[in-house]
Design a protein around this motif. Structure first.
Motif, PDB file in Angstrom:
ATOM      1  N   GLY A 241       2.517  -9.734  24.703  1.00  7.19           N
ATOM      2  CA  GLY A 241       2.308  -7.994  24.682  1.00  7.19           C
ATOM      3  C   GLY A 241       2.257  -7.461  23.428  1.00  7.19           C
ATOM      4  O   GLY A 241       2.460  -6.391  23.284  1.00  7.19           O
ATOM      5  N   GLN A 242       1.509  -8.232  22.420  1.00  8.48           N
ATOM      6  CA  GLN A 242       1.502  -7.495  20.951  1.00  8.48           C
ATOM      7  C   GLN A 242      -0.066  -6.696  21.081  1.00  8.48           C
ATOM      8  O   GLN A 242      -0.074  -5.989  20.005  1.00  8.48           O
ATOM      9  N   LEU A 243      -0.761  -6.807  22.042  1.00  7.07           N
ATOM     10  CA  LEU A 243      -1.974  -6.105  22.074  1.00  7.07           C
ATOM     11  C   LEU A 243      -1.861  -4.664  22.854  1.00  7.07           C
ATOM     12  O   LEU A 243      -1.340  -4.693  23.888  1.00  7.07           O
ATOM     13  N   SER A 244      -2.648  -3.876  22.390  1.00 12.86           N
ATOM     14  CA  SER A 244      -2.342  -2.430  23.115  1.00 12.86           C
ATOM     15  C   SER A 244      -4.071  -1.860  22.659  1.00 12.86           C
ATOM     16  O   SER A 244      -4.641  -2.332  21.900  1.00 12.86           O
ATOM     17  N   LEU A 245      -4.157  -0.860  23.770  1.00 11.99           N
ATOM     18  CA  LEU A 245      -5.304   0.085  23.571  1.00 11.99           C
ATOM     19  C   LEU A 245      -4.636   1.766  23.195  1.00 11.99           C
ATOM     20  O   LEU A 245      -3.979   1.959  23.583  1.00 11.99           O
ATOM     21  N   VAL A 246      -5.448   2.049  22.254  1.00  7.19           N
ATOM     22  CA  VAL A 246      -5.338   3.559  21.906  1.00  7.19           C
ATOM     23  C   VAL A 246      -6.802   4.353  22.421  1.00  7.19           C
ATOM     24  O   VAL A 246      -7.901   3.772  22.591  1.00  7.19           O
ATOM     25  N   TYR A 247      -6.812   5.712  22.673  1.00  7.38           N
ATOM     26  CA  TYR A 247      -8.085   6.049  23.166  1.00  7.38           C
ATOM     27  C   TYR A 247      -8.442   7.340  22.441  1.00  7.38           C
ATOM     28  O   TYR A 247      -7.424   8.227  22.247  1.00  7.38           O
ATOM     29  N   GLN A 248      -9.688   7.386  22.084  1.00  9.30           N
ATOM     30  CA  GLN A 248     -10.082   8.644  21.321  1.00  9.30           C
ATOM     31  C   GLN A 248     -11.066   9.342  22.269  1.00  9.30           C
ATOM     32  O   GLN A 248     -12.104   8.732  22.532  1.00  9.30           O
ATOM     33  N   PRO A 249     -10.958  10.761  22.475  1.00 12.63           N
ATOM     34  CA  PRO A 249     -11.879  11.509  23.290  1.00 12.63           C
ATOM     35  C   PRO A 249     -13.201  11.483  22.520  1.00 12.63           C
ATOM     36  O   PRO A 249     -13.588  11.803  21.304  1.00 12.63           O
ATOM     37  N   VAL A 250     -14.223  11.899  23.259  1.00 14.37           N
ATOM     38  CA  VAL A 250     -15.721  12.063  23.062  1.00 14.37           C
ATOM     39  C   VAL A 250     -16.047  13.507  23.708  1.00 14.37           C
ATOM     40  O   VAL A 250     -15.769  13.677  25.141  1.00 14.37           O
ATOM     41  N   VAL A 251     -16.496  14.312  22.934  1.00 14.69           N
ATOM     42  CA  VAL A 251     -16.523  15.986  23.585  1.00 14.69           C
ATOM     43  C   VAL A 251     -17.990  16.388  23.387  1.00 14.69           C
ATOM     44  O   VAL A 251     -18.722  15.705  22.538  1.00 14.69           O
ATOM     45  N   GLU A 252     -18.456  17.181  24.387  1.00 17.30           N
ATOM     46  CA  GLU A 252     -19.675  17.754  24.013  1.00 17.30           C
ATOM     47  C   GLU A 252     -19.555  18.927  22.673  1.00 17.30           C
ATOM     48  O   GLU A 252     -18.829  19.456  22.445  1.00 17.30           O
ATOM     49  N   ALA A 253     -20.840  18.648  22.106  1.00 17.29           N
ATOM     50  CA  ALA A 253     -20.784  19.159  20.792  1.00 17.29           C
ATOM     51  C   ALA A 253     -20.865  20.856  21.015  1.00 17.29           C
ATOM     52  O   ALA A 253     -20.038  21.529  20.327  1.00 17.29           O
TER      53      ALA A 253
ATOM     54  N   LEU B 149     -12.421 -17.587  21.469  1.00 22.10           N
ATOM     55  CA  LEU B 149     -11.050 -16.532  21.717  1.00 22.10           C
ATOM     56  C   LEU B 149     -11.704 -15.106  22.284  1.00 22.10           C
ATOM     57  O   LEU B 149     -10.874 -14.389  22.668  1.00 22.10           O
ATOM     58  N   ILE B 150     -12.870 -14.752  21.691  1.00 22.68           N
ATOM     59  CA  ILE B 150     -13.429 -13.623  21.732  1.00 22.68           C
ATOM     60  C   ILE B 150     -13.502 -13.413  23.376  1.00 22.68           C
ATOM     61  O   ILE B 150     -13.466 -12.226  23.883  1.00 22.68           O
ATOM     62  N   ARG B 151     -13.940 -14.402  24.197  1.00 19.22           N
ATOM     63  CA  ARG B 151     -14.153 -14.063  25.472  1.00 19.22           C
ATOM     64  C   ARG B 151     -12.936 -13.676  26.271  1.00 19.22           C
ATOM     65  O   ARG B 151     -12.985 -12.645  27.003  1.00 19.22           O
ATOM     66  N   PRO B 152     -11.716 -14.366  26.097  1.00 18.47           N
ATOM     67  CA  PRO B 152     -10.516 -13.940  26.817  1.00 18.47           C
ATOM     68  C   PRO B 152     -10.000 -12.492  26.248  1.00 18.47           C
ATOM     69  O   PRO B 152      -9.499 -11.772  26.788  1.00 18.47           O
ATOM     70  N   LEU B 153     -10.415 -12.420  24.892  1.00 20.38           N
ATOM     71  CA  LEU B 153     -10.087 -11.037  24.430  1.00 20.38           C
ATOM     72  C   LEU B 153     -10.946  -9.888  24.914  1.00 20.38           C
ATOM     73  O   LEU B 153     -10.225  -8.800  25.183  1.00 20.38           O
ATOM     74  N   THR B 154     -11.907  -9.999  25.050  1.00 18.52           N
ATOM     75  CA  THR B 154     -13.027  -9.024  25.496  1.00 18.52           C
ATOM     76  C   THR B 154     -12.379  -8.908  27.128  1.00 18.52           C
ATOM     77  O   THR B 154     -12.367  -7.733  27.581  1.00 18.52           O
ATOM     78  N   ARG B 155     -12.114  -9.950  27.860  1.00 14.76           N
ATOM     79  CA  ARG B 155     -11.648  -9.706  29.104  1.00 14.76           C
ATOM     80  C   ARG B 155     -10.535  -8.961  29.337  1.00 14.76           C
ATOM     81  O   ARG B 155     -10.315  -7.940  30.183  1.00 14.76           O
ATOM     82  N   TRP B 156      -9.598  -9.016  28.454  1.00 15.31           N
ATOM     83  CA  TRP B 156      -8.267  -8.378  28.201  1.00 15.31           C
ATOM     84  C   TRP B 156      -8.562  -6.830  28.138  1.00 15.31           C
ATOM     85  O   TRP B 156      -8.062  -5.995  28.822  1.00 15.31           O
ATOM     86  N   VAL B 157      -9.542  -6.815  27.288  1.00 14.86           N
ATOM     87  CA  VAL B 157      -9.673  -5.064  26.848  1.00 14.86           C
ATOM     88  C   VAL B 157     -10.471  -4.267  27.959  1.00 14.86           C
ATOM     89  O   VAL B 157      -9.997  -3.133  28.298  1.00 14.86           O
ATOM     90  N   LEU B 158     -11.230  -5.311  28.691  1.00 19.05           N
ATOM     91  CA  LEU B 158     -11.792  -4.560  29.768  1.00 19.05           C
ATOM     92  C   LEU B 158     -11.067  -4.127  30.889  1.00 19.05           C
ATOM     93  O   LEU B 158     -10.946  -3.102  31.429  1.00 19.05           O
ATOM     94  N   LEU B 159     -10.350  -5.134  31.276  1.00 20.76           N
ATOM     95  CA  LEU B 159      -9.293  -5.070  32.298  1.00 20.76           C
ATOM     96  C   LEU B 159      -8.275  -4.103  32.276  1.00 20.76           C
ATOM     97  O   LEU B 159      -8.064  -3.038  33.032  1.00 20.76           O
ATOM     98  N   THR B 160      -7.645  -4.139  31.023  1.00 25.70           N
ATOM     99  CA  THR B 160      -6.720  -3.094  30.423  1.00 25.70           C
ATOM    100  C   THR B 160      -7.295  -1.558  30.516  1.00 25.70           C
ATOM    101  O   THR B 160      -6.625  -0.598  30.922  1.00 25.70           O
TER     102      THR B 160
ATOM    103  N   LEU C 102      -8.765  -1.093  20.154  1.00 25.25           N
ATOM    104  CA  LEU C 102      -7.707  -2.323  20.253  1.00 25.25           C
ATOM    105  C   LEU C 102      -6.875  -2.119  19.130  1.00 25.25           C
ATOM    106  O   LEU C 102      -7.522  -1.836  17.932  1.00 25.25           O
ATOM    107  N   ARG C 103      -5.961  -2.233  19.159  1.00 23.78           N
ATOM    108  CA  ARG C 103      -4.841  -2.520  18.080  1.00 23.78           C
ATOM    109  C   ARG C 103      -3.741  -3.582  18.598  1.00 23.78           C
ATOM    110  O   ARG C 103      -3.700  -4.161  19.539  1.00 23.78           O
ATOM    111  N   TRP C 104      -3.486  -4.367  17.362  1.00 24.99           N
ATOM    112  CA  TRP C 104      -2.677  -5.373  17.261  1.00 24.99           C
ATOM    113  C   TRP C 104      -1.300  -5.158  16.556  1.00 24.99           C
ATOM    114  O   TRP C 104      -1.281  -4.947  15.398  1.00 24.99           O
ATOM    115  N   GLN C 105      -0.083  -5.347  17.318  1.00 25.18           N
ATOM    116  CA  GLN C 105       1.022  -5.201  16.541  1.00 25.18           C
ATOM    117  C   GLN C 105       1.556  -6.578  16.247  1.00 25.18           C
ATOM    118  O   GLN C 105       2.054  -7.482  16.752  1.00 25.18           O
TER     119      GLN C 105
END
Length: 476
Positions: free
Chosen positions: A233-245, A281-292, A257-260
């Motif tokens: 449970g050390q990985l987490s995601l944060v979210y940055q908005p994208v807006v219309e100019a 390791l990049i493959r399961p890491l990518t899967r984790w990010v996509l699913l999350t 992605l962030r790692w505690q």
């Protein structure tokens, strides 16, 4: 009165007669449990525990050149680990079912046992990953030759599942002690790096070399800790908005992605992803990010925030298997493909232009918007962009952040916006950190903005709270 030893002996003998069968049963049960603890239940091969025990025995003599495990005295020969990963195994499971996949794994196990030889210990580590320990000292060239024999045996055919003939291929990473490590953990890590390089280059077999080693011991430690970060449970995601100019209206969020880290605090992707990209390791890491990320977007939608979600995809996973991971994320969350944006770096297109094109075509055919990230910083030619089914370009932040102070950066930014529009693409500027930059990008006709001037990356809860009332604009 003295002790009647005859009576005592008779009683003891009687007790022994009663207890002996029970002891025998207990010994047999203990042996069965010990075997089960070291055996893969599907294939009957040894498992990771047996591999560790066998490796400990043969690696124990690695005191240095001239040791029993290095009879030639030059430090270049020793036991070796061959790490094998089957190519396309997920397709068998997805097409024919898991029972067929199990049939195939069992057949592969028997083939590997038949070819590996008397001085080899064949084990299954999990999924479609097998490890072969060569216990007799070998050189790297000899170990590579052994690995090629294993692949040739797999490629010889004769595999079936549900009465369907199957062609089997794989990739093998080779790590020879003591040069590649003196413990089974080190050898597996180095073999894993080499195996991924074999898969990336389509070489079939690759041996661990200095070029594949993280440059510092800290790099190896970071990789080892990262392997357990998803489980702990050390990985987490944060979210940055994208807006219309033009309007500031919400377009979507990019998942970051962030790692505690247990000792270093919160790490950004640049501090660990380059290491992960050099291993499988990049493959399961990518899967984790996509699913999350997709699961979070689905949760938002249920809470009243219906928006697209963007995920970065490394060049290392821009291969046919990526579509399977994406399909899994979409299916598990009933998420529409058109609301999952995959951001591919420009350098990923240069790494293997043909494979990248094929994968992007497949993703686009599935309805997924593809964005070229960090545009302007890589090596994409206009010929590569021509006919590529992408939806948008993201201008690399190095040009955006300083465009008010650096005329060259402003000129490059303006040129990218013009190029994108001429190609019929939306253009996103990232690294927007001031109101003045926002105004300048708006004047240049940039479509979407992302950066600290809009919002810093925030938690999922904060994103929901801040943007639930916004009305996202769908991507074209």
């Amino acid at each position: 009165m003295g002790i009647d030893w005859i009576t005592v002996a008779t009683a003891a003998a009687a007790a022994l007669v009663l207890v002996a069968p029970l002891l025998a049963v207990m010994v047999r049960q203990h042996r069965r449990h010990a075997r089960a603890a070291r055996t893969d239940p599907l294939t009957g091969l040894g498992n990771r525990t047996l591999l560790a025990q066998a490796a400990e025995r043969v690696l124990g003599g690695l005191a240095g050149p001239g040791s029993p495990a290095d009879p030639h005295g030059d430090g270049t020969r020793g036991p070796a680990v061959l790490l094998l990963d089957l190519d396309g195994f997920k397709d068998v499971n997805d097409t024919l079912g898991h029972h067929a996949g199990d049939e195939l794994l069992t057949q592969v196990a028997r083939r590997l046992e038949a070819v590996a030889g008397a001085d080899a210990v064949v084990t299954r580590l999990g999924g479609d990953e097998f490890a072969v320990l060569l216990t007799a000292p070998v050189t790297t060239s000899q170990a590579v030759l052994h690995a090629k024999r294993l692949l040739a045996a797999l490629g010889a055919g004769g595999f079936t599942a549900r009465d369907i003939d199957l062609d089997i291929a794989g990739s093998i990473g080779v790590a020879v002690a003591p040069g590649a490590g003196r413990t089974v953990g080190d050898l597996l890590r180095r073999a894993d790096q080499a195996m991924y390089e074999a898969k990336r280059s389509r070489a079939g077999v690759c041996a661990a070399t200095a070029a594949l080693v993280p440059e510092t011991a800290d790099g190896l430690t970071t990789l080892a800790l990262l392997r357990g970060a998803m489980e702990h449970g050390q990985l987490s995601l944060v979210y940055q908005p994208v807006v219309e100019a033009g309007t500031g209206q919400l377009v979507g969020f990019e998942a970051l992605l962030r790692w505690q880290h247990p000792t270093r605090g919160v790490l950004l992707p640049a501090e660990f992803l380059p290491l992960a990209e050099r291993t499988s390791l990049i493959r399961p890491l990518t899967r984790w990010v996509l699913l999350t990320a997709v699961r979070q977007a689905a949760d938002w939608r249920r809470a009243g925030l219906d928006t697209s979600i963007a995920v970065n995809v490394s060049a290392s996973v821009l291969e046919p298997g990526l579509l399977g991971i994406v399909e899994e994320a979409l299916a598990l969350n009933s998420w529409p493909a058109e609301q999952l944006v995959l951001e591919v770096t420009e350098s990923a297109l240069a790494a293997d232009a043909q494979e990248a094109r094929e994968v992007i075509l497949a993703l686009s055919a599935r309805g997924l918007p593809v964005s070229i990230d960090d545009f302007g910083a890589g090596y994409t030619s206009l010929g590569q962009l021509r006919g590529l089914p992408v939806r948008q370009l993201k201008i690399d932040r190095q040009f955006v952040t300083c465009m008010l102070e650096a005329p060259d950066d402003a000129a490059i930014t303006a040129s990218i916006i013009d190029l994108g529009h001429r190609l019929g693409l939306r253009v996103v500027a990232e690294g927007v950190e001031s109101p003045g930059t926002t105004d300048r990008l708006r004047d240049l006709g940039c479509d979407h903005l992302q950066g600290f001037s809009i919002s810093r990356p925030v938690s999922a809860a904060a994103a929901l709270e801040a943007w639930r009332s916004a009305r996202p604009t769908p991507l074209p």
